[in-house]
Design a protein around this motif. Structure first.
Motif, PDB file in Angstrom:
ATOM      1  N   PHE A  51       4.318 -15.496  -0.228  1.00  0.00           N
ATOM      2  CA  PHE A  51       5.376 -14.739   0.718  1.00  0.00           C
ATOM      3  C   PHE A  51       5.636 -13.366  -0.141  1.00  0.00           C
ATOM      4  O   PHE A  51       6.161 -12.415   0.672  1.00  0.00           O
ATOM      5  CB  PHE A  51       6.851 -15.392   0.164  1.00  0.00           C
ATOM      6  N   SER A  52       5.108 -12.910  -1.290  1.00  0.00           N
ATOM      7  CA  SER A  52       5.383 -11.730  -1.748  1.00  0.00           C
ATOM      8  C   SER A  52       4.588 -10.567  -0.976  1.00  0.00           C
ATOM      9  O   SER A  52       5.134  -9.448  -0.858  1.00  0.00           O
ATOM     10  CB  SER A  52       4.877 -11.752  -3.140  1.00  0.00           C
ATOM     11  N   PRO A  53       3.373 -10.942  -0.590  1.00  0.00           N
ATOM     12  CA  PRO A  53       2.636  -9.870   0.055  1.00  0.00           C
ATOM     13  C   PRO A  53       3.526  -9.467   1.629  1.00  0.00           C
ATOM     14  O   PRO A  53       3.254  -8.148   1.972  1.00  0.00           O
ATOM     15  CB  PRO A  53       1.279 -10.528   0.686  1.00  0.00           C
ATOM     16  N   ILE A  54       4.299 -10.213   1.956  1.00  0.00           N
ATOM     17  CA  ILE A  54       5.251  -9.776   3.154  1.00  0.00           C
ATOM     18  C   ILE A  54       6.212  -8.632   2.857  1.00  0.00           C
ATOM     19  O   ILE A  54       6.162  -7.515   3.655  1.00  0.00           O
ATOM     20  CB  ILE A  54       6.159 -11.041   3.793  1.00  0.00           C
ATOM     21  N   PHE A  55       6.452  -8.557   1.610  1.00  0.00           N
ATOM     22  CA  PHE A  55       7.510  -7.367   1.156  1.00  0.00           C
ATOM     23  C   PHE A  55       6.551  -6.420   0.762  1.00  0.00           C
ATOM     24  O   PHE A  55       6.991  -5.261   1.040  1.00  0.00           O
ATOM     25  CB  PHE A  55       8.172  -7.957  -0.032  1.00  0.00           C
ATOM     26  N   ILE A  56       5.374  -6.489   0.008  1.00  0.00           N
ATOM     27  CA  ILE A  56       4.824  -5.579  -0.427  1.00  0.00           C
ATOM     28  C   ILE A  56       3.729  -4.773   0.520  1.00  0.00           C
ATOM     29  O   ILE A  56       3.732  -3.739   0.501  1.00  0.00           O
ATOM     30  CB  ILE A  56       3.526  -6.259  -1.580  1.00  0.00           C
ATOM     31  N   PHE A  57       3.094  -5.419   1.545  1.00  0.00           N
ATOM     32  CA  PHE A  57       2.380  -5.001   2.420  1.00  0.00           C
ATOM     33  C   PHE A  57       2.886  -4.911   3.903  1.00  0.00           C
ATOM     34  O   PHE A  57       1.981  -4.435   4.811  1.00  0.00           O
ATOM     35  CB  PHE A  57       0.920  -5.698   2.337  1.00  0.00           C
ATOM     36  N   GLY A  58       3.847  -5.609   4.152  1.00  0.00           N
ATOM     37  CA  GLY A  58       4.369  -5.550   5.575  1.00  0.00           C
ATOM     38  C   GLY A  58       4.603  -4.242   6.409  1.00  0.00           C
ATOM     39  O   GLY A  58       3.770  -3.952   7.320  1.00  0.00           O
ATOM     40  N   LEU A  59       5.294  -3.247   5.629  1.00  0.00           N
ATOM     41  CA  LEU A  59       5.212  -1.848   6.210  1.00  0.00           C
ATOM     42  C   LEU A  59       4.095  -0.929   5.914  1.00  0.00           C
ATOM     43  O   LEU A  59       3.603  -0.493   7.086  1.00  0.00           O
ATOM     44  CB  LEU A  59       6.586  -1.174   5.564  1.00  0.00           C
ATOM     45  N   GLY A 337       2.895  -1.286  15.186  1.00  0.00           N
ATOM     46  CA  GLY A 337       2.448  -1.856  13.844  1.00  0.00           C
ATOM     47  C   GLY A 337       3.502  -1.467  13.016  1.00  0.00           C
ATOM     48  O   GLY A 337       4.037  -2.681  12.052  1.00  0.00           O
ATOM     49  N   ARG A 338       4.156  -0.492  12.907  1.00  0.00           N
ATOM     50  CA  ARG A 338       5.276  -0.243  11.903  1.00  0.00           C
ATOM     51  C   ARG A 338       6.325  -0.983  12.206  1.00  0.00           C
ATOM     52  O   ARG A 338       7.196  -1.190  11.075  1.00  0.00           O
ATOM     53  CB  ARG A 338       5.337   1.323  11.842  1.00  0.00           C
ATOM     54  N   VAL A 339       6.897  -0.745  13.294  1.00  0.00           N
ATOM     55  CA  VAL A 339       8.123  -1.608  13.563  1.00  0.00           C
ATOM     56  C   VAL A 339       7.904  -3.129  13.226  1.00  0.00           C
ATOM     57  O   VAL A 339       8.859  -3.715  12.634  1.00  0.00           O
ATOM     58  CB  VAL A 339       8.494  -1.535  15.246  1.00  0.00           C
ATOM     59  N   SER A 340       6.939  -3.908  13.644  1.00  0.00           N
ATOM     60  CA  SER A 340       6.661  -5.075  13.364  1.00  0.00           C
ATOM     61  C   SER A 340       6.582  -5.531  11.813  1.00  0.00           C
ATOM     62  O   SER A 340       6.960  -6.369  11.422  1.00  0.00           O
ATOM     63  CB  SER A 340       5.760  -5.961  13.893  1.00  0.00           C
ATOM     64  N   GLY A 341       6.019  -4.430  11.238  1.00  0.00           N
ATOM     65  CA  GLY A 341       6.029  -4.593   9.898  1.00  0.00           C
ATOM     66  C   GLY A 341       6.946  -4.108   8.994  1.00  0.00           C
ATOM     67  O   GLY A 341       6.958  -4.449   7.605  1.00  0.00           O
TER      68      GLY A 341
END
Length: 409
Positions: A51-59, A337-341
């Motif tokens: 789950f941590s990659p969602i915070f780190i790499f989402g945006l 991409g930026r919005v969904s991220g």
């Protein structure tokens, strides 16, 4: 929808990815639990890795998805995921189980680049009247694997072990990359803010969300729903043990009932997607979910709890499909991409906050109190959405009156 080569190819790719992810997740979970004798700290690291990659790499991933060509981004993400699993397999064969966590982290990180690219292709190549149906189809696919994934992953690990599980995972990821290579060639598209570098594009994306009323509202709604989900997710086991008086193994039947209902709900939404506006779909889904959440917390009867779970599952695709459709429709292609991220990490962040506080709240108050609080947060999310629903309805009525006036003239 399947006549569209982009929809057909991406959905087939997602089937292979889901298979690989579930096989990998359960292989890692069961293998680590065996080696560490169910050490809760080591097992919790699995969730951190996933789950941590969602915070780190989402945006970050969303910003790069807007800069890079979507087909190439998706093909390379899945290819590198498959290769990383091969490296992990070599490490595991030499006795290094920590490599499993690193491999899960790398694979989950790469998906933060791939998923926004898929949304970008949907935005660019799926007609507006089919978009909601495509989103519902994606949610139906997730529901199918919520039911089948744990069974398939557990069976393969128990029957064949960790090595075969990882080999199959790599094959699925590489197969997804191959399938995505069938997509039509990327078309060059003008990017917004392409005169600056990465940091400028990232901040432009944040400013774009802040300036867009619909996206701000969806972000707030997603925050409330994420917090509500986090509050109840870790406590489902206590529904089974305390409210229903059953053994913990009974939880699997509740999960399967909910997943099966999600599958049916997604299929229904696909058939009515053209007739129902996404903001109304989302509002109805949130209202039903709020009531079912409170009902599950209060129920002490198995049959009643299952009814609430089934109703909640039937309407859950309304929430996910409605939010994703509104995101795509209200976002320019250059910013998708930026919005969904950005929006997805908001949801996950609030969900983690809810998960961290749920146990404390249950001990301080009661199980029912936490489920009521969760229902209240979902209701708040629905109320936050009301301005969009009313604005779109008034605009629709105004447009109809304008057409009628011109018709009379």
């Amino acid at each position: 929808m399947f006549a569209n080569p982009y929809v057909r190819t991406i959905i087939l790719s997602r089937v292979l990815l889901q298979l690989g992810i579930w096989i990998r997740n359960y292989a890692v979970l069961l293998y680590v639990s065996e080696l560490t004798h169910n050490n809760p700290v080591d097992i919790s690291l699995i969730s951190v890795a996933e789950f941590s990659p969602i915070f780190i790499f989402g945006l970050i991933g969303g910003t790069f998805a807007d800069r890079w060509r979507p087909k190439k981004t998706m093909v390379w993400s899945d290819l590198l995921s498959g290769l990383s699993v091969g490296v992990v397999l070599l490490a595991v064969m030499n006795g290094g189980w920590i490599a499993l966590l690193i491999g899960s982290f790398v694979s989950a990180s790469l998906s933060q680049f791939s998923q926004p690219s898929a949304m970008k292709l949907y935005k660019r190549h799926v007609p507006a009247e089919q978009l909601q149906g495509v989103m519902a189809m994606s949610q139906t696919l997730v529901a199918v694997f919520m039911v089948l994934g744990p069974v398939i992953g557990t069976f393969i690990f128990i029957k064949f072990g960790i090595s075969v599980s990882l080999i199959l995972t790599a094959v699925m990821f590489l197969g997804s990359s191959l399938v995505l290579s069938w997509l039509p060639r990327d078309v060059d598209e003008a990017r917004s803010g392409n005169t600056g570098g990465f940091v400028k594009e990232l901040t432009d994306g944040l400013r774009y969300i802040r300036a867009n009323k619909s996206l701000r509202t969806l972000g707030l709604t997603f925050s409330a729903v994420g917090l509500a989900s986090g509050l109840t997710q870790p406590l489902q086991l206590f529904l089974v043990i305390e409210n229903l008086g059953q053994d913990k193994e009974f939880l699997q039947w509740l999960v399967m009932a909910n997943g099966a209902a999600m599958l049916v709900g997604g299929a229904v939404i696909m058939t009515i997607a053209k007739k129902v506006k996404p903001q109304l779909l989302l509002l109805v889904g949130l209202l039903v979910s709020a009531n079912c959440t409170v009902g599950m917390g209060a129920s002490t009867q198995i049959w009643l709890t299952i009814i609430f779970l089934v109703i909640s599952g039937l309407f859950f695709p309304c929430i996910q499909g409605g939010i994703q459709t509104l995101l795509v429709r209200n976002t320019e292609g250059a910013f998708i991409g930026r919005v969904s991220g950005t929006i997805m990490p908001i949801f996950m962040g609030m969900m983690v906050i809810g998960m961290l506080t749920s146990g404390y709240l249950k001990d301080t108050f009661s199980l029912l109190s936490v489920f009521i609080a969760s229902g209240v947060f979902v209701m708040i999310g629905a109320l936050l959405l009301l301005p969009i629903v009313i604005e779109r309805r008034n605009k629709f009525i105004s447009n109809n009156k304008e057409r009628e006036r011109h018709g009379y003239e």
